[in-house]
Design an enzyme around this catalytic site. Structure first.
Site, PDB file in Angstrom:
ATOM      1  N   CYS A  59      40.001  30.279  27.047  1.00  0.00           N
ATOM      2  CA  CYS A  59      40.261  28.998  26.375  1.00  0.00           C
ATOM      3  C   CYS A  59      39.170  27.959  26.660  1.00  0.00           C
ATOM      4  O   CYS A  59      38.919  27.597  27.810  1.00  0.00           O
ATOM      5  CB  CYS A  59      41.611  28.466  26.853  1.00  0.00           C
ATOM      6  SG  CYS A  59      42.000  26.835  26.200  1.00  0.00           S
ATOM      7  N   TYR A 194      37.708  26.367  15.006  1.00  0.00           N
ATOM      8  CA  TYR A 194      39.122  26.733  14.805  1.00  0.00           C
ATOM      9  C   TYR A 194      39.544  26.414  13.376  1.00  0.00           C
ATOM     10  O   TYR A 194      40.322  27.153  12.771  1.00  0.00           O
ATOM     11  CB  TYR A 194      40.029  25.968  15.792  1.00  0.00           C
ATOM     12  CG  TYR A 194      39.985  26.523  17.195  1.00  0.00           C
ATOM     13  CD1 TYR A 194      40.930  27.457  17.617  1.00  0.00           C
ATOM     14  CD2 TYR A 194      39.002  26.124  18.097  1.00  0.00           C
ATOM     15  CE1 TYR A 194      40.895  27.978  18.908  1.00  0.00           C
ATOM     16  CE2 TYR A 194      38.953  26.636  19.383  1.00  0.00           C
ATOM     17  CZ  TYR A 194      39.900  27.564  19.786  1.00  0.00           C
ATOM     18  OH  TYR A 194      39.864  28.079  21.053  1.00  0.00           O
TER      19      TYR A 194
HETATM   20  N1  LIG Z   1      44.374  19.633  23.194  1.00  0.00           N
HETATM   21  C1  LIG Z   1      44.628  20.665  24.151  1.00  0.00           C
HETATM   22  C2  LIG Z   1      44.498  22.018  23.470  1.00  0.00           C
HETATM   23  C3  LIG Z   1      44.873  23.173  24.352  1.00  0.00           C
HETATM   24  C4  LIG Z   1      45.010  24.479  23.534  1.00  0.00           C
HETATM   25  O1  LIG Z   1      45.110  24.467  22.304  1.00  0.00           O
HETATM   26  N2  LIG Z   1      45.009  25.636  24.253  1.00  0.00           N
HETATM   27  C5  LIG Z   1      45.190  26.920  23.593  1.00  0.00           C
HETATM   28  C6  LIG Z   1      44.315  27.989  24.181  1.00  0.00           C
HETATM   29  S1  LIG Z   1      42.610  27.758  23.815  1.00  0.00           S
HETATM   30  C7  LIG Z   1      46.605  27.417  23.807  1.00  0.00           C
HETATM   31  O2  LIG Z   1      47.103  27.409  24.920  1.00  0.00           O
HETATM   32  N3  LIG Z   1      47.239  27.907  22.745  1.00  0.00           N
HETATM   33  C8  LIG Z   1      48.560  28.477  22.790  1.00  0.00           C
HETATM   34  C9  LIG Z   1      49.321  28.098  21.569  1.00  0.00           C
HETATM   35  O3  LIG Z   1      48.760  27.440  20.693  1.00  0.00           O
HETATM   36  O4  LIG Z   1      50.470  28.450  21.487  1.00  0.00           O
HETATM   37  C10 LIG Z   1      43.647  20.508  25.301  1.00  0.00           C
HETATM   38  O5  LIG Z   1      42.475  20.190  25.040  1.00  0.00           O
HETATM   39  O6  LIG Z   1      44.043  20.681  26.451  1.00  0.00           O
END
Ligand SMILES: N[C@@H](CCC(=O)N[C@@H](CS)C(=O)NCC(=O)O)C(=O)O
Length: 323
Positions: A59, A194
């Site tokens: 991530c 993305y």
């Molecule tokens: N805005 C958040 C975004 C975090 C994010 O989107 N993480 C992703 C992994 S890259 C995630 O955990 N996705 C799981 C999901 O969307 O269910 C940050 O910058 O901390």
């Protein structure tokens, strides 16, 4: 995702889109900061650490926080748990030691199996995606913050008394320039890849694709003149740009179809990555096998789950990680 504290089994890790097929990222829900009590506990370094960080090496957002933690010398104060790289029908999880992916934390060492448990422990009616990174309060057993840009600032500013480094990632005299640089890359590049990858219409994909590559062209020119993103020192802008650039040829170029050019085709951007990869905080927090396995496990984009063998990139030649 969670709806009123219940995990939805029929779940697909493609986030929301608008009526024209444009990818929409959710806003983070936990936006707390550290209290005096936290600071005291963290600096006491008891057997039980006061806070911990949950991450995935795949991530980019989580990796922002890891790089800052390393650059500022906060490792001994903030332990890290690393989920398995593949996102499952139940979201991020820890795998048992006999099947653990090298570099991930084994389930036996964790109190939870799934990241969504952190969210329901913090708010039993939570509705939303259970994302990483998570900054966790080990005593209260609640999420302090789940937004990487804020966690990065917490590390840089609130934990300043504990830093083992002189580095300031958000120095006062460059804050405007840093904010401007961050804004110039967030929508079109960090999130732009993305927006291309998760677009559900040709038009939305092409819109994002064009913005990704016009931003890369601008950055290529920038780095023919400049060593770093802002000023002549490392700042949080370098972290925020790096995490996207280093994933580009490995995952975005293929899976997200941002395939006009690779970063390896841009001489100044390649040289910039060379420079940053020489800094241990950047290279040690970059795990190419996690990145590939993680992105290519998104079933909606890659139903067979086959992970490509290549590309063979110079940035990873000497850094084969074994866990
Ligand atoms: N805005 C958040 C975004 C975090 C994010 O989107 N993480 C992703 C992994 S890259 C995630 O955990 N996705 C799981 C999901 O969307 O269910 C940050 O910058 O901390």
């Amino acid at each position: 995702m969670l709806v009123n504290g219940h995990w939805q089994k029929k779940w697909d890790p493609v986030q929301k889109t608008d009526n024209e097929g444009r990818f929409l990222r959710q806003n983070s829900a936990f936006k707390g900061s550290l209290s005096e009590h936290h600071l005291k506990k963290i600096s006491e370094q008891n057997a039980e650490p006061a806070i911990k960080l949950y991450v995935a090496y795949i991530c980019p957002w989580a990796t922002r926080t890891l790089i800052a933690r390393s650059l500022l010398g906060l490792e001994k104060y903030i332990p890290v748990s690393v989920v398995a790289p593949e996102i499952t029908d139940f979201g991020w999880h820890f795998a048992p030691s006999d099947t653990v992916f090298p570099g991930s934390t084994a389930a036996e060492n964790e109190e939870i199996e799934y990241i969504h448990q952190l969210y329901t422990q913090s708010d039993q009616n939570y509705t939303g995606r259970a994302t990483v990174p998570v900054l966790w309060d080990t005593q209260e057993q609640i999420i302090i913050n789940n937004e990487s840009e804020e966690i990065l600032r917490i590390f840089n500013t609130e934990l300043r008394p504990l830093h083992q480094s002189e580095l300031d990632l958000y120095p006062e005299n460059f804050q405007q320039a840093i904010d401007a640089f961050n804004n110039s890359i967030y929508h079109t590049l960090n999130n732009g890849v993305y927006r291309a990858g998760f677009a559900t219409s040709q038009q939305a994909y092409e819109e994002a694709f064009a913005e990704v590559f016009s931003t890369l062209e601008t950055l290529e020119k920038h780095f023919t003149r400049q060593k770093f993103a802002v000023a002549d020192q490392l700042t949080e802008s370098d972290i925020r740009l790096f995490v996207t650039l280093i994933r580009f040829d490995l995952a975005y170029y293929g899976l997200f179809k941002t395939n006009l050019k690779r970063i390896a085709d841009y001489p100044a951007l390649s040289a910039y990555l060379d420079r940053l990869m020489q800094v241990p905080a950047f290279s040690q927090n970059t795990w190419p096998d996690h990145i590939k396995a993680g992105y290519y496990s998104v079933k909606a984009l890659n139903p067979t789950g086959i992970v490509p063998k290549g590309p063979d990139l110079k940035w990873f030649k000497e850094s084969v990680k074994t866990g």
